[in-house]
Design a protein around this motif. Structure first.
Motif, PDB file in Angstrom:
ATOM      1  N   GLY A  83       3.593  20.295 -31.339  1.00 57.60           N
ATOM      2  CA  GLY A  83       3.219  19.273 -32.312  1.00 57.60           C
ATOM      3  C   GLY A  83       3.267  17.846 -31.800  1.00 57.60           C
ATOM      4  N   ARG A  84       3.531  17.665 -30.523  1.00 53.10           N
ATOM      5  CA  ARG A  84       3.580  16.322 -29.941  1.00 53.10           C
ATOM      6  C   ARG A  84       2.602  16.238 -28.767  1.00 53.10           C
ATOM      7  NH1 ARG A  84       9.923  14.418 -29.743  1.00 53.10           N
ATOM      8  NH2 ARG A  84      10.235  14.476 -31.979  1.00 53.10           N
ATOM      9  N   TRP A  85       2.138  15.041 -28.504  1.00 51.34           N
ATOM     10  CA  TRP A  85       1.308  14.777 -27.338  1.00 51.34           C
ATOM     11  C   TRP A  85       2.217  14.331 -26.194  1.00 51.34           C
ATOM     12  CZ3 TRP A  85      -3.653  16.075 -27.456  1.00 51.34           C
ATOM     13  CH2 TRP A  85      -4.290  16.162 -28.695  1.00 51.34           C
ATOM     14  N   ILE A  86       2.001  14.920 -25.043  1.00 53.23           N
ATOM     15  CA  ILE A  86       2.693  14.484 -23.833  1.00 53.23           C
ATOM     16  C   ILE A  86       1.607  14.002 -22.891  1.00 53.23           C
ATOM     17  CG2 ILE A  86       4.067  15.164 -21.831  1.00 53.23           C
ATOM     18  CD1 ILE A  86       4.415  17.096 -24.996  1.00 53.23           C
ATOM     19  N   GLY A  87       1.767  12.791 -22.382  1.00 50.49           N
ATOM     20  CA  GLY A  87       0.755  12.213 -21.514  1.00 50.49           C
ATOM     21  C   GLY A  87       1.355  11.636 -20.252  1.00 50.49           C
ATOM     22  N   VAL A  88       0.540  11.631 -19.200  1.00 50.85           N
ATOM     23  CA  VAL A  88       0.921  11.028 -17.925  1.00 50.85           C
ATOM     24  C   VAL A  88      -0.240  10.151 -17.483  1.00 50.85           C
ATOM     25  CG1 VAL A  88       1.442  11.465 -15.487  1.00 50.85           C
ATOM     26  CG2 VAL A  88       2.422  12.937 -17.260  1.00 50.85           C
TER      27      VAL A  88
ATOM     28  N   LEU B  61       3.652   4.555 -12.732  1.00 54.99           N
ATOM     29  CA  LEU B  61       3.418   5.913 -13.187  1.00 54.99           C
ATOM     30  C   LEU B  61       4.155   6.032 -14.509  1.00 54.99           C
ATOM     31  CD1 LEU B  61       2.529   8.871 -12.886  1.00 54.99           C
ATOM     32  CD2 LEU B  61       4.561   9.230 -11.441  1.00 54.99           C
ATOM     33  N   LEU B  62       3.416   6.369 -15.567  1.00 47.84           N
ATOM     34  CA  LEU B  62       3.978   6.387 -16.917  1.00 47.84           C
ATOM     35  C   LEU B  62       3.930   7.785 -17.519  1.00 47.84           C
ATOM     36  CD1 LEU B  62       2.043   3.339 -18.416  1.00 47.84           C
ATOM     37  CD2 LEU B  62       4.361   3.331 -17.491  1.00 47.84           C
ATOM     38  N   ALA B  63       4.861   8.052 -18.414  1.00 44.49           N
ATOM     39  CA  ALA B  63       4.827   9.260 -19.241  1.00 44.49           C
ATOM     40  C   ALA B  63       5.004   8.820 -20.685  1.00 44.49           C
ATOM     41  CB  ALA B  63       5.938  10.225 -18.857  1.00 44.49           C
ATOM     42  N   VAL B  64       4.319   9.516 -21.588  1.00 47.30           N
ATOM     43  CA  VAL B  64       4.426   9.226 -23.009  1.00 47.30           C
ATOM     44  C   VAL B  64       4.661  10.526 -23.761  1.00 47.30           C
ATOM     45  CG1 VAL B  64       1.926   9.340 -23.353  1.00 47.30           C
ATOM     46  CG2 VAL B  64       3.320   8.093 -24.997  1.00 47.30           C
TER      47      VAL B  64
ATOM     48  N   PRO C 233       0.807  -1.224   0.000  1.00 49.11           N
ATOM     49  CA  PRO C 233       0.000   0.000   0.000  1.00 49.11           C
ATOM     50  C   PRO C 233       0.841   1.275   0.000  1.00 49.11           C
ATOM     51  CG  PRO C 233      -0.881  -1.585   1.570  1.00 49.11           C
ATOM     52  CD  PRO C 233       0.432  -2.137   1.078  1.00 49.11           C
ATOM     53  N   ALA C 234       1.958   1.285   0.702  1.00 50.84           N
ATOM     54  CA  ALA C 234       2.809   2.479   0.727  1.00 50.84           C
ATOM     55  C   ALA C 234       3.350   2.803  -0.656  1.00 50.84           C
ATOM     56  CB  ALA C 234       3.957   2.290   1.712  1.00 50.84           C
ATOM     57  N   GLU C 235       3.683   1.776  -1.426  1.00 48.24           N
ATOM     58  CA  GLU C 235       4.171   1.989  -2.791  1.00 48.24           C
ATOM     59  C   GLU C 235       3.082   2.628  -3.656  1.00 48.24           C
ATOM     60  OE1 GLU C 235       7.274   1.263  -4.026  1.00 48.24           O
ATOM     61  OE2 GLU C 235       7.932   0.620  -2.049  1.00 48.24           O
ATOM     62  N   ALA C 236       1.868   2.131  -3.559  1.00 49.35           N
ATOM     63  CA  ALA C 236       0.753   2.678  -4.341  1.00 49.35           C
ATOM     64  C   ALA C 236       0.463   4.115  -3.936  1.00 49.35           C
ATOM     65  CB  ALA C 236      -0.486   1.806  -4.171  1.00 49.35           C
ATOM     66  N   GLU C 237       0.487   4.395  -2.668  1.00 40.28           N
ATOM     67  CA  GLU C 237       0.237   5.759  -2.182  1.00 40.28           C
ATOM     68  C   GLU C 237       1.315   6.712  -2.675  1.00 40.28           C
ATOM     69  OE1 GLU C 237      -1.703   8.852  -0.735  1.00 40.28           O
ATOM     70  OE2 GLU C 237      -2.491   6.808  -0.732  1.00 40.28           O
ATOM     71  N   GLN C 238       2.558   6.259  -2.687  1.00 37.63           N
ATOM     72  CA  GLN C 238       3.655   7.094  -3.186  1.00 37.63           C
ATOM     73  C   GLN C 238       3.474   7.390  -4.675  1.00 37.63           C
ATOM     74  OE1 GLN C 238       6.051   8.651  -1.512  1.00 37.63           O
ATOM     75  NE2 GLN C 238       6.910   9.512  -3.377  1.00 37.63           N
ATOM     76  N   ARG C 239       3.083   6.394  -5.454  1.00 32.03           N
ATOM     77  CA  ARG C 239       2.842   6.617  -6.891  1.00 32.03           C
ATOM     78  C   ARG C 239       1.725   7.637  -7.102  1.00 32.03           C
ATOM     79  NH1 ARG C 239       3.966   1.294  -7.027  1.00 32.03           N
ATOM     80  NH2 ARG C 239       1.798   0.632  -6.910  1.00 32.03           N
ATOM     81  N   ARG C 240       0.645   7.534  -6.323  1.00 36.79           N
ATOM     82  CA  ARG C 240      -0.465   8.491  -6.446  1.00 36.79           C
ATOM     83  C   ARG C 240       0.000   9.910  -6.100  1.00 36.79           C
ATOM     84  NH1 ARG C 240      -3.356   4.033  -4.616  1.00 36.79           N
ATOM     85  NH2 ARG C 240      -3.199   4.641  -2.428  1.00 36.79           N
ATOM     86  N   ALA C 241       0.813  10.032  -5.068  1.00 33.81           N
ATOM     87  CA  ALA C 241       1.318  11.347  -4.682  1.00 33.81           C
ATOM     88  C   ALA C 241       2.219  11.933  -5.768  1.00 33.81           C
ATOM     89  CB  ALA C 241       2.066  11.247  -3.353  1.00 33.81           C
ATOM     90  N   GLU C 242       3.100  11.116  -6.316  1.00 38.05           N
ATOM     91  CA  GLU C 242       3.992  11.592  -7.377  1.00 38.05           C
ATOM     92  C   GLU C 242       3.207  11.936  -8.639  1.00 38.05           C
ATOM     93  OE1 GLU C 242       7.757   9.670  -7.968  1.00 38.05           O
ATOM     94  OE2 GLU C 242       7.772   8.934  -5.903  1.00 38.05           O
ATOM     95  N   HIS C 243       2.170  11.187  -8.931  1.00 37.97           N
ATOM     96  CA  HIS C 243       1.292  11.466 -10.070  1.00 37.97           C
ATOM     97  C   HIS C 243       0.671  12.854  -9.908  1.00 37.97           C
ATOM     98  CE1 HIS C 243      -2.738  10.929 -12.131  1.00 37.97           C
ATOM     99  NE2 HIS C 243      -1.888  10.700 -13.115  1.00 37.97           N
TER     100      HIS C 243
END
Length: 148
Positions: free
Chosen positions: A126-131, A138-141, A59-69
């Motif tokens: 001219g590019r799409w940036i996504g998170v 947590l992904l970026a494109v 759970p701590a890992e998931a919470e950290q990802r949500r916070a960083e997101h």
């Protein structure tokens, strides 16, 4: 990882040329017209989008990802204005209903739809940036390919 490091990774991807063939990269995967980075979460070198790992269910890992997101979205909204929320569930359903040779869903959208349900998108130079945030990553494109 900090928001500043995530921003550095996104800026690095924005500056890179696109690969001619799909494959792994130093931060995730790449291919014609796209880069995808796994900013936080489990990464299997053989499959950057594998969704299991030794600490994936903590759970701590998931919470950290949500916070960083959330922090990354705030920083990018400040930089480029409010994002658009793009729903990938339709793409995911289209991909599940049809054989790959019958459906022409461009990358990285097909790959992303197997990983995240929603992306925050910005159109920059001219590019799409996504998170996007999945249960395990947590992904970026960065892509020149328009959403389907």
């Amino acid at each position: 990882m900090t928001t500043a490091r995530h921003l550095e990774t996104i800026d690095l991807l924005r500056a890179r040329t696109f690969a001619t063939e799909p494959g792994p990269s130093d931060v995730g995967s790449e291919g014609p017209g796209f880069h995808i980075a796994v900013l936080v979460g489990y990464v299997d070198p053989g499959d950057p989008f594998a969704v299991a790992g030794p600490d994936a269910d903590l759970p701590a890992e998931a919470e950290q990802r949500r916070a960083e997101h959330g922090a990354l979205l705030d920083a990018l909204d400040h930089r480029w204005g409010d994002s658009s929320l793009f729903d990938l569930t339709g793409t995911q359903l289209r991909a599940a209903r049809t054989a790959p040779e019958e459906e022409d869903i461009p990358e990285p959208w097909l790959r992303l739809s197997a990983t995240v349900l929603w992306l925050h998108l910005w159109r920059v130079d001219g590019r799409w940036i996504g998170v996007g945030l999945s249960e395990f990553q947590l992904l970026a494109v960065v892509t020149a390919n328009d959403p389907p």
